[in-house]
Design a protein around this motif. Structure first.
Motif, PDB file in Angstrom:
ATOM      1  N   PRO A   1      13.563   7.760 -20.845  1.00 44.28           N
ATOM      2  CA  PRO A   1      12.224   8.195 -20.447  1.00 44.28           C
ATOM      3  C   PRO A   1      11.154   7.572 -21.341  1.00 44.28           C
ATOM      4  CG  PRO A   1      13.717  10.067 -20.689  1.00 44.28           C
ATOM      5  CD  PRO A   1      14.407   8.885 -21.280  1.00 44.28           C
TER       6      PRO A   1
ATOM      7  N   SER B   1       7.638   8.110 -23.203  1.00 38.72           N
ATOM      8  CA  SER B   1       6.826   9.199 -23.726  1.00 38.72           C
ATOM      9  C   SER B   1       5.508   8.629 -24.233  1.00 38.72           C
ATOM     10  CB  SER B   1       7.569   9.905 -24.862  1.00 38.72           C
ATOM     11  OG  SER B   1       6.797  10.957 -25.382  1.00 38.72           O
TER      12      SER B   1
ATOM     13  N   GLU C   1       4.233  14.323 -15.547  1.00 41.33           N
ATOM     14  CA  GLU C   1       5.364  13.424 -15.363  1.00 41.33           C
ATOM     15  C   GLU C   1       5.091  12.477 -14.196  1.00 41.33           C
ATOM     16  OE1 GLU C   1       8.931  15.695 -14.966  1.00 41.33           O
ATOM     17  OE2 GLU C   1       9.071  16.075 -17.127  1.00 41.33           O
TER      18      GLU C   1
ATOM     19  N   LEU D   1      11.227   7.750 -15.551  1.00 38.34           N
ATOM     20  CA  LEU D   1      10.369   8.904 -15.757  1.00 38.34           C
ATOM     21  C   LEU D   1       9.472   8.667 -16.964  1.00 38.34           C
ATOM     22  CD1 LEU D   1       9.728  11.864 -14.883  1.00 38.34           C
ATOM     23  CD2 LEU D   1      11.388  12.593 -16.619  1.00 38.34           C
TER      24      LEU D   1
ATOM     25  N   ARG E   1       6.586  10.654 -19.329  1.00 38.39           N
ATOM     26  CA  ARG E   1       5.938  11.929 -19.669  1.00 38.39           C
ATOM     27  C   ARG E   1       4.672  11.611 -20.447  1.00 38.39           C
ATOM     28  NH1 ARG E   1      11.533  13.214 -20.970  1.00 38.39           N
ATOM     29  NH2 ARG E   1      12.385  14.561 -19.326  1.00 38.39           N
TER      30      ARG E   1
END
Length: 740
Positions: free
Chosen positions: A101, A103, A147, A160, A162
């Motif tokens: 993911p 961030s 998200e 993904l 975030r």
């Protein structure tokens, strides 16, 4: 010319690209410049056909060496020439099993940008990056966490991201420079060592180079008279698309040679070269398809084709070549005060900005991610350094445009995604990141440099400090699986040393210099030809019985950096901060200027003497080499009780005439390989020792108690084998890795 001479010249002029790493079809010429007709034969048609069509081995079969033979016919006379090509095996198929993911912390009300790549794990056990397309997300309230999903090719898995929004995001304070290196002009090597001997070979060779030949391609491209100069050869041959890069290295070599010696003959050659290049730049102006400020050894076509994503070898790294030219001019300006170099550089920097600012970030990133064609050397750093001189905002903006997210993003995240990446395509980009950090203070650039250095040195280096095999990074911890004739490209080590010096300025820790000393001594020093021919090894053969080959007339990348590496390490021997003067490398030398120190070594006796030529106001910090941490330290014959901190010992300021002597433990020792405990290296003092043998099998290392001195320092005999320091090995077959 006689018929035989025509055939000889036609055969000598053949250039078919970099045959060390073949992964695309070859263009095999069918006729020569002077009228010969060519026919080609190949010993392995399943990998290279007679028309140059390349069929790469399946992954797992390994790279394949193919012999190409060309026969020339002219007027009933014949001749032939043989080439050796290494065809790279196909890349591994990669099945994505996990997507890391993303961030991101963003400030409320401000724009943000998600990376164009994500880091993935594969079923084959590797980490790599893949392009991602983020779904557009309509974020009405920018607070809390949001998200966003993204798609990658050939996988149903979703990426993904975030994004955490905050009212205020405090900028992370970065590292500040703590030390500065003394300029090369304040350092002189002392006679009698291999460092000085090999440097003198390069000095003598540089003085004999024909400046007109180095200007030949530039003058021809600009439509000027070539003044009877001979054409360039190899990678600078007229039909080669990398021509001009050697001239850039030559400029740097001349500037560094002048700084290292003060010999005005080098400054005179710099004047001739810079004047010639300015004439070419002026001649280019107004020509069709040429934009203001442009200069190269060819026109702008390669840059046009790169923007169309044309692959290598149809084009060959135009910005890489430009980087060498601009970096050489910068060195001439900064080290030799050649003011005309800046007159060329500033408008050339404007040209770079004008060219790249027309493109979107996505277009540029696609260009920079292309293998070889998109290689841009250290252009980000070169443009940042130019900005430091000119203060033109456009030059700094242009530096930012050489942002290769495929490399930078995982390095910021401290993820090793280097497997199957071209080593020296990317090391200069990391040097550029450090230049951008110095210029902008943006901590992400520093993270790129620090993490990259740690990843490479902890998992991707051979015993000599070099990295890459067939120019490529492989999986971390597997270097012993790649002990081949094409290991450890010299360019890569040269640039890793430059990166090490950059990091040391922010944190003067001995671990940087431990790596530096080993790589300098056992790769860069060992890469030098033993004659006045300008030669440097391209690859360092680390296979059993491997023989060094020195690049002399092919004008490879490593021939280019070899012109610089005999001098540039001198700037890292001595450094200082407000309280200390650092002695980082045990290289026989004299430091003058604001300080006056002299290093003399009798390394075979384990003795290093540092003499002080004037009263010092600062402490003396001496780096104890990694192989001699238990050294004894004497001051004016009296042993000192010293404490080590980060590999250094500190002594109070020395007075004129004082002498510091180190007694280092010089003894034979085994160097183990964590990744393969069946193979070891042998060392004594700073040197790795090589066994002279033409055996193509790994030799079993004799027990250390069977070694006997053999007349010269660091020379030994054991069980009929002669062992010598690797930098002293010339063309003899040698072994560096041994069976336990």
């Amino acid at each position: 010319m006689e018929k035989e001479q025509i055939i000889e010249k036609d055969l000598d002029a053949i250039y078919i690209g970099n045959l060390n790493t073949v992964d695309e079809n070859l263009k095999l010429p069918l006729e020569g410049k002077y009228g010969s007709t060519f026919t080609w034969d190949t010993g392995e048609s399943r990998f290279i056909e007679k028309d140059g069509t390349v069929h790469r081995p399946l992954h797992g079969m390994g790279n394949r060496k193919v012999i190409l033979t060309v026969k020339a016919l002219y007027g009933g006379c014949t001749g032939e020439r043989v080439f050796t090509a290494t065809v790279l095996q196909e890349a591994k198929e990669k099945t994505v099993t996990e997507i890391r993911p993303v961030s991101l912390v963003a400030e409320t009300g401000h724009s943000y940008r998600l990376p164009s790549v994500v880091i993935v794990h594969t079923a084959q056990g590797s980490q790599t990056t893949v392009p991602v397309i983020w779904e557009e997300a309509e974020i009405l309230e920018r607070e809390g966490m949001v998200e966003v999903e993204g798609k990658i090719e050939d996988s149903e898995k979703k990426a993904l991201a975030r994004i955490t929004f905050r009212d205020h995001v405090e900028k992370k304070k970065g590292e500040e420079k703590k030390i500065r290196f003394f300029p090369i002009s304040d350092v002189r090597l002392k006679k009698g060592t291999l460092y000085q001997k090999y440097q003198q070979y390069m000095l003598d060779w540089l003085l004999g180079v024909d400046d007109g030949q180095m200007l030949y391609n530039f003058r021809k491209a600009a439509g000027l008279d070539t003044c009877g100069a001979a054409p360039m050869t190899g990678w600078d041959e007229e039909s080669c698309k990398l021509k001009g890069h050697t001239t850039g290295h030559y400029l740097s070599g001349l500037a560094l040679a002048y700084a290292a010696t003060g010999d005005t003959r080098f400054r005179e050659k710099i004047g001739e070269m810079v004047t010639g290049l300015k004439e070419c730049q002026d001649a280019f102006q107004g020509q069709k398809g040429i934009h203001p400020g442009f200069l190269s050894a060819y026109d702008e076509e390669q840059f046009d084709l790169l923007e169309q994503y044309t692959k290598y070898p149809e084009i060959w790294a135009p910005y890489y070549t430009l980087d060498k030219i601009m970096a050489g001019l910068e060195d001439c300006y900064l080290l030799a005060e050649a003011d005309m170099a800046l007159e060329i550089l500033s408008p050339l920097g404007d040209w770079v900005y004008a060219r790249l600012s027309r493109l979107t970030r996505e277009q540029r990133e696609k260009m920079w991610s292309m293998y070889i064609a998109g290689e841009f050397g250290g252009m980000s750093g070169t443009m940042a350094k130019l900005y430091q001189i000119t203060k033109k905002p456009e030059h700094l903006e242009a530096a930012r445009m050489f942002y290769n997210e495929k490399l930078y993003y995982p390095m910021e995240e401290n993820c090793d995604t280097l497997e199957d990446m071209h080593a020296n395509q990317h090391i200069p980009q990391v040097i550029g990141a450090m230049n951008l950090y110095e210029t902008t203070g943006e901590t992400s650039f520093f993270d790129v440099g620090r993490h990259f250095w740690e990843i490479v040195t902890e998992g991707h280096i051979y015993c000599i400090g070099g990295t890459g095999e067939t120019e490529m990074f492989h999986r971390a911890g597997t270097t012993c699986d790649y002990l081949t004739e094409k290991a450890a490209e010299s360019c890569a080590s040269y640039n890793m040393l430059r990166l090490t010096g950059q990091l040391f300025e922010y944190n003067p820790d001995g671990r940087w210099m431990d790596y530096y000393e080993n790589t300098l001594c056992n790769h860069i020093l060992a890469s030098s030809s033993h004659a006045v021919d300008g030669g440097t090894t391209y690859f360092m053969p680390l296979c059993p019985g491997g023989r060094k080959e020195y690049s002399t007339d092919e004008n490879t990348c490593c021939h280019g950096t070899g012109m610089e590496s005999r001098f540039r390490y001198m700037e890292h021997i001595y450094a200082s901060d407000q309280e200390n003067v650092y002695v980082n490398l045990m290289v026989d030398s004299v430091l003058s200027g604001e300080e006056n120190l002299e290093i003399s070594t009798e390394m075979e006796k384990g003795s290093v003497v540092i003499r002080c030529g004037k009263d010092m106001e600062r402490n003396l910090m001496i780096h104890l080499p990694f192989w001699g941490r238990d050294a004894r330290v004497f001051r004016n014959q009296m042993e000192q009780k010293v404490k080590q901190h980060q590999g250094y010992v500190q002594l109070s300021p020395c007075r004129k005439g004082e002498e510091i002597r180190l007694e280092l433990p010089v003894r034979l020792r085994l160097v183990t390989n964590e990744e393969n405990d069946h193979l070891v290296n042998l060392a004594c003092g700073p040197y790795l020792l090589a066994a002279i043998s033409d055996s193509r099998e790994f030799l079993e290392l004799p027990p250390l108690d069977q070694f006997r001195p053999d007349g010269q320092p660091f020379h030994f005999m054991a069980k009929g084998l002669k062992f010598v320091p690797f930098p002293e090995v010339d063309l003899e077959p040698a072994h560096l890795y041994f069976k336990r």
